[in-house]
Design a protein around this motif. Structure first.
Motif, PDB file in Angstrom:
ATOM      1  N   THR A 194       0.837  -1.202   0.000  1.00 47.88           N
ATOM      2  CA  THR A 194       0.000   0.000   0.000  1.00 47.88           C
ATOM      3  C   THR A 194       0.870   1.250   0.000  1.00 47.88           C
ATOM      4  O   THR A 194       0.612   2.213  -0.721  1.00 47.88           O
ATOM      5  CB  THR A 194      -0.934   0.011   1.225  1.00 47.88           C
ATOM      6  OG1 THR A 194      -1.553  -1.261   1.305  1.00 47.88           O
ATOM      7  CG2 THR A 194      -1.990   1.075   1.098  1.00 47.88           C
ATOM      8  N   MET A 197       2.210   1.543  -3.545  1.00 43.69           N
ATOM      9  CA  MET A 197       1.205   1.987  -4.515  1.00 43.69           C
ATOM     10  C   MET A 197       0.875   3.467  -4.326  1.00 43.69           C
ATOM     11  O   MET A 197       0.703   4.201  -5.290  1.00 43.69           O
ATOM     12  CB  MET A 197      -0.080   1.167  -4.367  1.00 43.69           C
ATOM     13  CG  MET A 197      -0.002  -0.268  -4.848  1.00 43.69           C
ATOM     14  SD  MET A 197       0.233  -0.443  -6.622  1.00 43.69           S
ATOM     15  CE  MET A 197      -1.373   0.019  -7.254  1.00 43.69           C
ATOM     16  N   THR A 198       0.752   3.897  -3.070  1.00 44.78           N
ATOM     17  CA  THR A 198       0.277   5.260  -2.830  1.00 44.78           C
ATOM     18  C   THR A 198       1.378   6.307  -3.010  1.00 44.78           C
ATOM     19  O   THR A 198       1.084   7.444  -3.343  1.00 44.78           O
ATOM     20  CB  THR A 198      -0.299   5.418  -1.403  1.00 44.78           C
ATOM     21  OG1 THR A 198       0.676   4.953  -0.473  1.00 44.78           O
ATOM     22  CG2 THR A 198      -1.575   4.632  -1.229  1.00 44.78           C
ATOM     23  N   ARG A 202       7.332   5.383  -9.578  1.00 48.68           N
ATOM     24  CA  ARG A 202       7.467   4.022 -10.117  1.00 48.68           C
ATOM     25  C   ARG A 202       7.857   3.073  -8.992  1.00 48.68           C
ATOM     26  O   ARG A 202       8.522   3.471  -8.031  1.00 48.68           O
ATOM     27  CB  ARG A 202       8.543   3.974 -11.213  1.00 48.68           C
ATOM     28  CG  ARG A 202       8.083   4.604 -12.532  1.00 48.68           C
ATOM     29  CD  ARG A 202       9.100   4.352 -13.637  1.00 48.68           C
ATOM     30  NE  ARG A 202      10.426   4.803 -13.246  1.00 48.68           N
ATOM     31  CZ  ARG A 202      11.551   4.422 -13.858  1.00 48.68           C
ATOM     32  NH1 ARG A 202      11.502   3.574 -14.875  1.00 48.68           N
ATOM     33  NH2 ARG A 202      12.726   4.879 -13.456  1.00 48.68           N
ATOM     34  N   PRO A 217       2.712   2.514 -10.551  1.00 42.86           N
ATOM     35  CA  PRO A 217       1.817   1.672  -9.769  1.00 42.86           C
ATOM     36  C   PRO A 217       0.642   1.073 -10.559  1.00 42.86           C
ATOM     37  O   PRO A 217       0.377  -0.129 -10.466  1.00 42.86           O
ATOM     38  CB  PRO A 217       1.326   2.606  -8.666  1.00 42.86           C
ATOM     39  CG  PRO A 217       2.437   3.587  -8.490  1.00 42.86           C
ATOM     40  CD  PRO A 217       3.041   3.782  -9.840  1.00 42.86           C
ATOM     41  N   ASN A 218      -0.022   1.896 -11.350  1.00 44.84           N
ATOM     42  CA  ASN A 218      -1.184   1.370 -12.072  1.00 44.84           C
ATOM     43  C   ASN A 218      -0.813   0.312 -13.092  1.00 44.84           C
ATOM     44  O   ASN A 218      -1.562  -0.646 -13.308  1.00 44.84           O
ATOM     45  CB  ASN A 218      -1.943   2.494 -12.779  1.00 44.84           C
ATOM     46  CG  ASN A 218      -2.837   3.218 -11.802  1.00 44.84           C
ATOM     47  OD1 ASN A 218      -3.188   2.671 -10.756  1.00 44.84           O
ATOM     48  ND2 ASN A 218      -3.172   4.457 -12.114  1.00 44.84           N
ATOM     49  N   GLU A 219       0.338   0.504 -13.715  1.00 43.67           N
ATOM     50  CA  GLU A 219       0.757  -0.486 -14.698  1.00 43.67           C
ATOM     51  C   GLU A 219       1.116  -1.809 -14.011  1.00 43.67           C
ATOM     52  O   GLU A 219       0.769  -2.886 -14.485  1.00 43.67           O
ATOM     53  CB  GLU A 219       1.940   0.036 -15.507  1.00 43.67           C
ATOM     54  CG  GLU A 219       2.326  -0.971 -16.577  1.00 43.67           C
ATOM     55  CD  GLU A 219       3.278  -0.417 -17.612  1.00 43.67           C
ATOM     56  OE1 GLU A 219       3.448   0.811 -17.670  1.00 43.67           O
ATOM     57  OE2 GLU A 219       3.843  -1.247 -18.357  1.00 43.67           O
ATOM     58  N   TYR A 221      -0.155  -2.887 -11.347  1.00 37.98           N
ATOM     59  CA  TYR A 221      -1.407  -3.497 -10.907  1.00 37.98           C
ATOM     60  C   TYR A 221      -2.177  -4.115 -12.070  1.00 37.98           C
ATOM     61  O   TYR A 221      -2.673  -5.238 -11.972  1.00 37.98           O
ATOM     62  CB  TYR A 221      -2.276  -2.425 -10.231  1.00 37.98           C
ATOM     63  CG  TYR A 221      -3.458  -3.001  -9.496  1.00 37.98           C
ATOM     64  CD1 TYR A 221      -3.312  -3.505  -8.209  1.00 37.98           C
ATOM     65  CD2 TYR A 221      -4.711  -3.045 -10.094  1.00 37.98           C
ATOM     66  CE1 TYR A 221      -4.380  -4.050  -7.535  1.00 37.98           C
ATOM     67  CE2 TYR A 221      -5.803  -3.587  -9.415  1.00 37.98           C
ATOM     68  CZ  TYR A 221      -5.622  -4.082  -8.138  1.00 37.98           C
ATOM     69  OH  TYR A 221      -6.687  -4.625  -7.473  1.00 37.98           O
ATOM     70  N   ASN A 222      -2.240  -3.384 -13.165  1.00 35.88           N
ATOM     71  CA  ASN A 222      -3.070  -3.848 -14.283  1.00 35.88           C
ATOM     72  C   ASN A 222      -2.334  -4.753 -15.252  1.00 35.88           C
ATOM     73  O   ASN A 222      -2.968  -5.548 -15.949  1.00 35.88           O
ATOM     74  CB  ASN A 222      -3.635  -2.645 -15.048  1.00 35.88           C
ATOM     75  CG  ASN A 222      -4.612  -1.859 -14.193  1.00 35.88           C
ATOM     76  OD1 ASN A 222      -5.464  -2.449 -13.528  1.00 35.88           O
ATOM     77  ND2 ASN A 222      -4.465  -0.551 -14.162  1.00 35.88           N
ATOM     78  N   LYS A 223      -1.020  -4.610 -15.328  1.00 35.78           N
ATOM     79  CA  LYS A 223      -0.256  -5.424 -16.265  1.00 35.78           C
ATOM     80  C   LYS A 223       0.950  -6.059 -15.591  1.00 35.78           C
ATOM     81  O   LYS A 223       2.103  -5.750 -15.947  1.00 35.78           O
ATOM     82  CB  LYS A 223       0.216  -4.565 -17.442  1.00 35.78           C
ATOM     83  CG  LYS A 223      -0.925  -4.069 -18.303  1.00 35.78           C
ATOM     84  CD  LYS A 223      -0.377  -3.246 -19.449  1.00 35.78           C
ATOM     85  CE  LYS A 223      -1.540  -2.644 -20.210  1.00 35.78           C
ATOM     86  NZ  LYS A 223      -1.124  -1.479 -20.994  1.00 35.78           N
ATOM     87  N   ARG A 283      -8.275 -11.061 -10.395  1.00 37.67           N
ATOM     88  CA  ARG A 283      -8.325 -10.357  -9.105  1.00 37.67           C
ATOM     89  C   ARG A 283      -9.704 -10.501  -8.476  1.00 37.67           C
ATOM     90  O   ARG A 283     -10.713 -10.561  -9.193  1.00 37.67           O
ATOM     91  CB  ARG A 283      -8.005  -8.876  -9.298  1.00 37.67           C
ATOM     92  CG  ARG A 283      -6.586  -8.626  -9.759  1.00 37.67           C
ATOM     93  CD  ARG A 283      -6.155  -7.209  -9.473  1.00 37.67           C
ATOM     94  NE  ARG A 283      -4.807  -6.970  -9.970  1.00 37.67           N
ATOM     95  CZ  ARG A 283      -3.697  -7.326  -9.321  1.00 37.67           C
ATOM     96  NH1 ARG A 283      -3.790  -7.946  -8.153  1.00 37.67           N
ATOM     97  NH2 ARG A 283      -2.506  -7.087  -9.834  1.00 37.67           N
ATOM     98  N   LYS A 347     -10.404  -8.486 -17.881  1.00 37.83           N
ATOM     99  CA  LYS A 347      -9.515  -8.333 -16.729  1.00 37.83           C
ATOM    100  C   LYS A 347      -8.748  -9.626 -16.418  1.00 37.83           C
ATOM    101  O   LYS A 347      -8.081  -9.722 -15.391  1.00 37.83           O
ATOM    102  CB  LYS A 347     -10.331  -7.953 -15.484  1.00 37.83           C
ATOM    103  CG  LYS A 347     -11.031  -6.614 -15.588  1.00 37.83           C
ATOM    104  CD  LYS A 347     -10.085  -5.486 -15.263  1.00 37.83           C
ATOM    105  CE  LYS A 347     -10.864  -4.200 -15.094  1.00 37.83           C
ATOM    106  NZ  LYS A 347     -10.079  -3.147 -14.506  1.00 37.83           N
TER     107      LYS A 347
END
Ligand SMILES: Nc1ncnc2c1ncn2[C@@H]1O[C@H](COP(=O)(O)OP(=O)(O)OP(=O)(O)O)[C@@H](O)[C@H]1O
Ligand SMILES: [Mg+2]
Length: 360
Positions: A194, A197-198, A202, A217-219, A221-223, A283, A347
């Motif tokens: 956490t 991520m927050t 990078r 962070p988003n990448e 998480y998503n990839k 997820r 997803k």
């Protein structure tokens, strides 16, 4: 300033701790080194600070190779998990110590201390000794001491892990704001996803001495680039089911989960897969749970329900598998009830069954 690890390897005796680390941290960036205990995060940070020597490779700060430089020549400041304040000195003396050893005048020390105290809101504590402070206040003093001069690079090794949960959340916001205001290249070590991520521009995810993925962070998480990263980031963790690709039948056979696949997927599998084995990753928030039969859904039985207020974690048994789902808090659902699971198709993550690298 930019920081660069080039082919850095570190062994303690015979034990390799870091293997061929290549990592560039951009000027002004907030980079988080994230990974489980023992993966080599602190070692990577300590080598940058000059507290450990690499076995081979070179570290650059700006374009200057620093591997042969003493710690004090590198113009770095570091905050540790244990704040390491001088107990006999006041907060003022602790904060201004780095200036004192540089023979900065008292008037200038006072000015800088006031500036830092204002940023960290510790102006009223300057006369106290460390033992008269709370954990969070001590932490801010330790930050103040490293901020009082503007270093080339700012290093933090789990600086919040001794604080209670609420203060941790508060301080991570403060550190992020501070970084934005000062713009100093920062490397922050944590095992807390956490925090990573927050706070991070990078994240560099490490495992067993290897860099697994370096991305925003988003990448991440998503990839996620492989099964390890997919499972490490996200709470509750990604569900995995092992299965096989049955090329001739245009199907994925995941035991109880059975998917027809379209042409596009088949092309990717033919090209990318090292064998027939696959891991399907999904997820918990991408699993939909229905209490009535749905076409194409997988039937399961509720094992346990965990309400969290804003959502509910539902653990569902499907054959020998367990699937976690995060669902709306007000769904009427109870233990042992039959439910139907659907996965948000766009997803889904697929990882190679042998190499565990991302396939799609
Ligand atoms: N001085 C040392 N001598 C021998 N082994 C060491 C030394 N320092 C660290 N190690 C080993 O190197 C590995 C990496 O240690 P490191 O402190 O970098 O891990 P870490 O990722 O910071 O872990 P943690 O999250 O627990 O702080 C560990 O297996 C550790 O036991
Ligand atoms: Mg450590």
């Amino acid at each position: 300033m930019e920081v660069r690890y080039e082919n850095i390897t570190k062994q303690f005796g015979e034990t390799p701790v870091l293997e061929n680390l290549n990592l560039t941290i951009h000027d002004g960036e907030f980079l988080v080194l994230l990974g489980p205990s023992g993966c080599g995060k602190s070692t990577a940070l300590r080598m940058l600070a000059g507290l450990e020597d690499p076995t081979s490779g070179e570290i650059y700060i700006g374009n200057q190779p620093v591997t042969d430089m003493e710690p004090k020549e590198r113009d770095i400041s570091m905050v540790f998990q244990s704040y390491a304040l001088y107990p006999h000195m006041s907060v003022f003396e602790n904060i201004t110590y780095p200036l004192k050893i540089r023979k900065v005048s008292k008037a200038e020390r006072k000015k800088q201390a006031d500036r830092v105290a204002e940023i960290l809101e510790i102006g009223n504590l300057l006369k106290r000794k460390p033992k008269e402070l709370s954990g969070g206040q001590r932490q801010r003093v330790a930050l103040g001491r490293s901020l009082i001069r503007e270093p080339n690079v700012f290093l933090m090794d789990e600086p919040l892990s001794n604080l209670d949960a609420k203060l941790r959340v508060h301080m991570r916001g403060e550190i992020k704001r501070l970084h934005t205001e000062l713009g100093i290249t920062s490397v922050y070590v944590t095992h807390d996803q956490t925090e990573a991520m927050t706070m991070a521009d990078r994240i560099a995810i490490m495992e067993g001495g290897h860099l697994q993925q370096l991305a925003a962070p988003n990448e991440i998480y998503n990839k996620p680039t492989n099964k390890y990263v997919g499972g490490f980031i996200g709470s509750p963790a990604m569900n995995f089911v092992k299965g096989r690709y049955k090329g001739k039948e245009d199907r994925l056979d995941f035991d109880v989960f059975d998917f027809p696949i379209d042409h596009e997927w088949r092309e990717i599998f033919e090209r990318e897969l090292s064998g027939d084995d696959l891991y399907l990753g999904v997820r918990p928030e991408d699993v939909q749970v229905s209490t009535t039969p749905q076409p194409g859904a997988v039937k399961g039985e509720v094992y346990v329900v965990e309400p969290l207020g804003k959502e509910m974690i539902t653990i569902v048994r499907v054959g020998d598998h367990t699937v976690m789902a995060c669902i709306e808090p007000d769904v009427d659902i109870e233990m042992n009830q039959e439910v139907w699971l659907q996965f948000k198709n766009h997803k889904l993550h697929m990882f190679d069954g042998k190499t565990e690298a991302k396939v799609v």
